[in-house]
Structures are given as structure tokens and as C-alpha cells.
Scaffold this motif. Sequence first.
Motif, PDB file in Angstrom:
ATOM      1  N   GLN A  13      56.018  42.868  41.814  1.00 10.17           N
ATOM      2  CA  GLN A  13      57.029  42.473  40.835  1.00 10.17           C
ATOM      3  C   GLN A  13      56.916  40.985  40.518  1.00 10.17           C
ATOM      4  OE1 GLN A  13      60.831  43.711  42.470  1.00 10.17           O
ATOM      5  NE2 GLN A  13      60.769  45.602  41.265  1.00 10.17           N
ATOM      6  N   ALA A  14      57.400  40.633  39.352  1.00  4.24           N
ATOM      7  CA  ALA A  14      57.414  39.226  38.970  1.00  4.24           C
ATOM      8  C   ALA A  14      58.158  38.402  40.021  1.00  4.24           C
ATOM      9  CB  ALA A  14      58.071  39.066  37.606  1.00  4.24           C
ATOM     10  N   GLY A  15      57.577  37.252  40.347  1.00  5.98           N
ATOM     11  CA  GLY A  15      58.134  36.415  41.388  1.00  5.98           C
ATOM     12  C   GLY A  15      57.552  36.671  42.758  1.00  5.98           C
ATOM     13  N   GLY A  16      56.822  37.750  42.884  1.00  3.01           N
ATOM     14  CA  GLY A  16      56.229  38.116  44.159  1.00  3.01           C
ATOM     15  C   GLY A  16      54.914  37.400  44.428  1.00  3.01           C
ATOM     16  N   SER A  17      54.262  37.794  45.525  1.00  3.05           N
ATOM     17  CA  SER A  17      53.026  37.149  45.975  1.00  3.05           C
ATOM     18  C   SER A  17      51.964  38.177  46.318  1.00  3.05           C
ATOM     19  CB  SER A  17      53.300  36.289  47.217  1.00  3.05           C
ATOM     20  OG  SER A  17      54.235  35.268  46.945  1.00  3.05           O
ATOM     21  N   LEU A  18      50.730  37.760  46.174  1.00  6.02           N
ATOM     22  CA  LEU A  18      49.576  38.526  46.627  1.00  6.02           C
ATOM     23  C   LEU A  18      48.540  37.543  47.149  1.00  6.02           C
ATOM     24  CD1 LEU A  18      48.882  41.187  43.819  1.00  6.02           C
ATOM     25  CD2 LEU A  18      49.576  41.665  46.163  1.00  6.02           C
ATOM     26  N   ARG A  19      47.714  38.010  48.052  1.00  5.04           N
ATOM     27  CA  ARG A  19      46.588  37.196  48.504  1.00  5.04           C
ATOM     28  C   ARG A  19      45.303  37.975  48.289  1.00  5.04           C
ATOM     29  NH1 ARG A  19      45.195  34.826  54.520  1.00  5.04           N
ATOM     30  NH2 ARG A  19      44.658  37.022  54.873  1.00  5.04           N
ATOM     31  N   LEU A  20      44.421  37.380  47.524  1.00  3.23           N
ATOM     32  CA  LEU A  20      43.106  37.960  47.295  1.00  3.23           C
ATOM     33  C   LEU A  20      42.109  37.363  48.275  1.00  3.23           C
ATOM     34  CD1 LEU A  20      42.900  37.873  43.385  1.00  3.23           C
ATOM     35  CD2 LEU A  20      43.947  39.583  44.878  1.00  3.23           C
ATOM     36  N   SER A  21      41.146  38.181  48.668  1.00  5.02           N
ATOM     37  CA  SER A  21      40.093  37.731  49.569  1.00  5.02           C
ATOM     38  C   SER A  21      38.747  37.937  48.913  1.00  5.02           C
ATOM     39  CB  SER A  21      40.136  38.518  50.881  1.00  5.02           C
ATOM     40  OG  SER A  21      41.370  38.354  51.535  1.00  5.02           O
ATOM     41  N   CYS A  22      37.804  37.067  49.268  1.00  3.65           N
ATOM     42  CA  CYS A  22      36.444  37.154  48.728  1.00  3.65           C
ATOM     43  C   CYS A  22      35.462  36.829  49.835  1.00  3.65           C
ATOM     44  CB  CYS A  22      36.282  36.176  47.575  1.00  3.65           C
ATOM     45  SG  CYS A  22      34.581  36.003  46.986  1.00  3.65           S
ATOM     46  N   VAL A  23      34.528  37.744  50.052  1.00  2.86           N
ATOM     47  CA  VAL A  23      33.445  37.508  50.999  1.00  2.86           C
ATOM     48  C   VAL A  23      32.149  37.439  50.222  1.00  2.86           C
ATOM     49  CG1 VAL A  23      32.191  38.365  52.983  1.00  2.86           C
ATOM     50  CG2 VAL A  23      34.665  38.684  52.849  1.00  2.86           C
ATOM     51  N   ALA A  24      31.448  36.321  50.357  1.00  3.67           N
ATOM     52  CA  ALA A  24      30.149  36.140  49.715  1.00  3.67           C
ATOM     53  C   ALA A  24      29.104  36.074  50.813  1.00  3.67           C
ATOM     54  CB  ALA A  24      30.122  34.876  48.871  1.00  3.67           C
ATOM     55  N   SER A  25      28.338  37.158  50.966  1.00  2.00           N
ATOM     56  CA  SER A  25      27.314  37.195  51.992  1.00  2.00           C
ATOM     57  C   SER A  25      26.014  36.649  51.433  1.00  2.00           C
ATOM     58  CB  SER A  25      27.122  38.626  52.477  1.00  2.00           C
ATOM     59  OG  SER A  25      26.667  39.437  51.405  1.00  2.00           O
ATOM     60  N   GLY A  26      25.072  36.424  52.315  1.00  2.00           N
ATOM     61  CA  GLY A  26      23.793  35.899  51.865  1.00  2.00           C
ATOM     62  C   GLY A  26      23.550  34.524  52.437  1.00  2.00           C
ATOM     63  N   ARG A  27      22.263  34.197  52.550  1.00  2.00           N
ATOM     64  CA  ARG A  27      21.895  32.951  53.205  1.00  2.00           C
ATOM     65  C   ARG A  27      22.492  31.753  52.494  1.00  2.00           C
ATOM     66  NH1 ARG A  27      15.661  31.334  53.906  1.00  2.00           N
ATOM     67  NH2 ARG A  27      15.924  30.907  51.702  1.00  2.00           N
ATOM     68  N   ALA A  28      23.086  30.884  53.254  1.00  2.00           N
ATOM     69  CA  ALA A  28      23.612  29.603  52.765  1.00  2.00           C
ATOM     70  C   ALA A  28      24.724  29.732  51.752  1.00  2.00           C
ATOM     71  CB  ALA A  28      22.494  28.744  52.177  1.00  2.00           C
ATOM     72  N   SER A  29      25.353  30.883  51.664  1.00  2.00           N
ATOM     73  CA  SER A  29      26.440  31.035  50.685  1.00  2.00           C
ATOM     74  C   SER A  29      27.562  30.049  50.940  1.00  2.00           C
ATOM     75  CB  SER A  29      26.971  32.470  50.704  1.00  2.00           C
ATOM     76  OG  SER A  29      26.121  33.327  49.979  1.00  2.00           O
ATOM     77  N   SER A  30      27.753  29.646  52.178  1.00  2.00           N
ATOM     78  CA  SER A  30      28.837  28.710  52.477  1.00  2.00           C
ATOM     79  C   SER A  30      28.577  27.338  51.884  1.00  2.00           C
ATOM     80  CB  SER A  30      29.046  28.609  53.983  1.00  2.00           C
ATOM     81  OG  SER A  30      27.866  28.134  54.599  1.00  2.00           O
ATOM     82  N   ASN A  31      27.365  27.052  51.430  1.00  2.00           N
ATOM     83  CA  ASN A  31      27.042  25.752  50.855  1.00  2.00           C
ATOM     84  C   ASN A  31      27.371  25.650  49.373  1.00  2.00           C
ATOM     85  OD1 ASN A  31      26.007  25.023  53.325  1.00  2.00           O
ATOM     86  ND2 ASN A  31      23.889  25.462  52.766  1.00  2.00           N
ATOM     87  N   TYR A  32      27.730  26.746  48.775  1.00  2.00           N
ATOM     88  CA  TYR A  32      27.971  26.789  47.342  1.00  2.00           C
ATOM     89  C   TYR A  32      29.462  26.905  47.040  1.00  2.00           C
ATOM     90  CZ  TYR A  32      22.983  27.680  47.065  1.00  2.00           C
ATOM     91  OH  TYR A  32      21.624  27.578  47.168  1.00  2.00           O
ATOM     92  N   ALA A  33      29.823  26.449  45.861  1.00  2.00           N
ATOM     93  CA  ALA A  33      31.209  26.612  45.421  1.00  2.00           C
ATOM     94  C   ALA A  33      31.493  28.088  45.157  1.00  2.00           C
ATOM     95  CB  ALA A  33      31.461  25.796  44.167  1.00  2.00           C
ATOM     96  N   ILE A  34      32.727  28.455  45.366  1.00  2.00           N
ATOM     97  CA  ILE A  34      33.210  29.806  45.079  1.00  2.00           C
ATOM     98  C   ILE A  34      34.336  29.695  44.058  1.00  2.00           C
ATOM     99  CG2 ILE A  34      34.363  31.847  45.986  1.00  2.00           C
ATOM    100  CD1 ILE A  34      31.559  31.662  46.994  1.00  2.00           C
ATOM    101  N   GLY A  35      34.298  30.552  43.085  1.00  2.00           N
ATOM    102  CA  GLY A  35      35.315  30.509  42.042  1.00  2.00           C
ATOM    103  C   GLY A  35      36.004  31.850  41.856  1.00  2.00           C
ATOM    104  N   TRP A  36      37.210  31.762  41.334  1.00  2.00           N
ATOM    105  CA  TRP A  36      37.957  32.957  40.923  1.00  2.00           C
ATOM    106  C   TRP A  36      38.152  32.897  39.412  1.00  2.00           C
ATOM    107  CZ3 TRP A  36      39.194  37.145  43.769  1.00  2.00           C
ATOM    108  CH2 TRP A  36      39.185  37.031  45.160  1.00  2.00           C
ATOM    109  N   PHE A  37      37.906  34.011  38.772  1.00  2.00           N
ATOM    110  CA  PHE A  37      38.116  34.170  37.338  1.00  2.00           C
ATOM    111  C   PHE A  37      38.971  35.413  37.128  1.00  2.00           C
ATOM    112  CE2 PHE A  37      35.045  31.195  35.394  1.00  2.00           C
ATOM    113  CZ  PHE A  37      34.368  30.802  36.544  1.00  2.00           C
ATOM    114  N   ARG A  38      39.515  35.555  35.932  1.00  2.00           N
ATOM    115  CA  ARG A  38      40.275  36.763  35.614  1.00  2.00           C
ATOM    116  C   ARG A  38      40.038  37.150  34.166  1.00  2.00           C
ATOM    117  NH1 ARG A  38      46.429  34.220  36.096  1.00  2.00           N
ATOM    118  NH2 ARG A  38      46.331  32.864  34.245  1.00  2.00           N
ATOM    119  N   ARG A  39      40.213  38.443  33.911  1.00  2.00           N
ATOM    120  CA  ARG A  39      40.014  38.951  32.556  1.00  2.00           C
ATOM    121  C   ARG A  39      41.067  39.990  32.255  1.00  2.00           C
ATOM    122  NH1 ARG A  39      34.233  41.075  31.359  1.00  2.00           N
ATOM    123  NH2 ARG A  39      33.854  39.015  30.523  1.00  2.00           N
ATOM    124  N   THR A  40      41.641  39.857  31.059  1.00  2.00           N
ATOM    125  CA  THR A  40      42.551  40.879  30.545  1.00  2.00           C
ATOM    126  C   THR A  40      41.900  41.528  29.327  1.00  2.00           C
ATOM    127  OG1 THR A  40      43.670  39.199  29.229  1.00  2.00           O
ATOM    128  CG2 THR A  40      44.628  39.741  31.365  1.00  2.00           C
TER     129      THR A  40
END
Length: 123
Positions: A13-40
Amino acid sequence: QVHVVESGGGLVQAGGSLRLSCVASGRASSNYAIGWFRRTPGKEREFVAAITWTNNVDYTDSVKGRFTISRDYAENTVYLQMNSLKPEDTAVYYCARSRYSSTSSRSSDYAYWGRGTQVTVSS
């Protein structure tokens, strides 16, 4: 091989909260920026937030003060905590791993994408 997987979407509902999670596997993935995008439906994919491996963050104006992006290196996971959700936040949210170490709001700077997770905010 790099794989990006999002989770945590749902209906809230409006006013509520959610937490999204993202796992990026692969060599050296922790060295790169991670972004969130959305599409309607009928709209271009929109930048939401990004984080570097040094925890520099960037947000689009419409989510500043409501969304928080963070990174857990031990779990190799990036989170998007979304508070005070509004119906206009309804979208499919995508996580992506950048080609670079710095943040960017350009989707073309991101090489690996997840399949997306639906977030629906009811009024």
C-alpha cells in the motif's frame, strides 16, 4: 559469466516499504558499480539509484529521501530499501552491473541486467 538476479518485489500500500535485493555473480563483480532502474508500460527505462564499490551513491531526484541503496560485500548483495512508497513508484525494477567502477544514470553504461522484479504500490 556474469549473472544478475533481483528479488523482493511485491504488492504494498501507499506509504509502505519494500526491500529489493540484487546478487551479481561473476569474477570481480564487486569492483563494479551496481544500479537499479525501473520501467513502466509505455515509458523509457528510468534510472533509480546506483552504488560503487567504495559506497559512493547516486539517486534520481524523485526517490531521494525515500530510497536507500546499500551493499553487503560479505553477501555479495546490493539492496534497495524503498520507504514511503507512492503509486507512481509502481514499475518493474531491474538491477544491473555497470561496465565501470563509477556510478552512472545511463542504461548504456550497464552491461549485465537481471530479469526484473515487479513492484506494485496501491493507493
